[in-house]
Design an enzyme around this catalytic site. Sequence first.
Site, PDB file in Angstrom:
ATOM      1  CG  ASP A  12      14.227  47.649  93.290  1.00 17.32           C
ATOM      2  OD1 ASP A  12      13.409  46.709  93.329  1.00 17.32           O
ATOM      3  OD2 ASP A  12      14.983  47.824  92.320  1.00 17.32           O
ATOM      4  CB  SER A  13      17.117  44.052  94.204  1.00 18.57           C
ATOM      5  OG  SER A  13      16.513  44.293  92.950  1.00 18.57           O
ATOM      6  CB  CYS A  75      12.223  44.550  95.109  1.00 18.71           C
ATOM      7  SG  CYS A  75      12.998  43.135  94.347  1.00 18.71           S
ATOM      8  CD  GLU A 160      20.225  46.945  87.608  1.00 19.08           C
ATOM      9  OE1 GLU A 160      21.323  47.353  87.996  1.00 19.08           O
ATOM     10  OE2 GLU A 160      19.155  47.234  88.176  1.00 19.08           O
ATOM     11  CB  CYS A 194      10.080  42.793  87.037  1.00 21.96           C
ATOM     12  SG  CYS A 194      11.809  43.217  87.321  1.00 21.96           S
ATOM     13  CG  HIS A 196      14.836  46.454  86.431  1.00 25.79           C
ATOM     14  ND1 HIS A 196      14.623  46.162  87.750  1.00 25.79           N
ATOM     15  CD2 HIS A 196      16.134  46.827  86.325  1.00 25.79           C
ATOM     16  CE1 HIS A 196      15.749  46.332  88.421  1.00 25.79           C
ATOM     17  NE2 HIS A 196      16.678  46.737  87.581  1.00 25.79           N
TER      18      HIS A 196
HETATM   19  N1  DGL Z   1      13.578  44.665  91.395  1.00 27.77           N
HETATM   20  C1  DGL Z   1      13.385  43.270  91.070  1.00 27.77           C
HETATM   21  C2  DGL Z   1      11.906  42.936  90.897  1.00 27.77           C
HETATM   22  O1  DGL Z   1      11.076  43.802  90.812  1.00 27.77           O
HETATM   23  C3  DGL Z   1      14.120  42.880  89.831  1.00 27.77           C
HETATM   24  C4  DGL Z   1      15.598  43.018  89.900  1.00 27.77           C
HETATM   25  C5  DGL Z   1      16.315  41.865  90.554  1.00 27.77           C
HETATM   26  O2  DGL Z   1      16.296  40.735  90.057  1.00 27.77           O
HETATM   27  O3  DGL Z   1      16.929  42.147  91.560  1.00 27.77           O
HETATM   28  O4  DGL Z   1      11.572  41.795  90.848  1.00 27.77           O
END
Ligand code: DGL
Length: 275
Positions: A12-13, A75, A160, A194, A196
Amino acid sequence: MNNNIGPIAVFDSGYGGLTVLDKLRKQMPDYDFIYLGDNARTPYGTRSFDVVYQYTLEAVKKLFSMGVHLIILACNTASAKALRTIQQKDLPLIDPQKRVLGVIRPSAEVISSYTKTNKVGVLGTIGTVQSLSYPMEIEKQSAAITVYQEACPMWVPLVENGEANSEGTDYFIKKNIEGLISQNKDIDTVILGCTHYPLLKDKIKAYMPKDTTILSQGDIVATSLVDYLKRHPEMDERCRKNGELTFYTTENVDKFKQTAGYFLKEDIEVKHIHL
Ligand code: DGL
């Protein structure tokens, strides 16, 4: 060390993929997992196609070099912007036996079993929404469904920064939910597109019409992966099963430990990694 067998990697990012990892571990407790968060370069959601592709490819190559055979791009933004190119262009060159899977198709595959009105909402980052990956993938699975999307650029930074439960967050949730519902009042099912957003689920629910079904991806992705490994025993054989879990971050280890604890509600060991 047997290089033919390795952990499944969840990429993930940042921290959001931990909501997917959590469900994977619950449904697949025997499997070994590596979690990699590219916290140093998060967010991906506002970045261009080329940058998201480049960052994701670097992570994929690194994970393969660590003995991983199967990677889940938890992600949505990476799944939307990088997955197809990596699968079609890069994997055949890197190692045709290895696999990279995303989170958008598993969600698109189950959506028709939830919606009765055939009007589905998707909440995601700007990158995910602009890629049109959800409308295209859902249409492929079920042409009768119309997809309405709303980008929620503030939601990831709020999570975050540990503001998921604060009052100020309600303003942005209400604003984006109203933006989605105003597109069609018959939307009866909404995908949290997403990683999050499951952490905001209670607040999202509070602003949605009462009977709306809100789908988090963790369980959907875990069920889909269990099924994938049943259909691909040759890959299942290459997944190590000691129930071990290792965390890697491209940023500060202590910060990751603290914030990941908030997602997973447990104490974890974390290592630093450079991509
Ligand atoms: N993890 C990213 C997603 O699911 C969201 C966080 C980001 O923008 O890096 O799209």
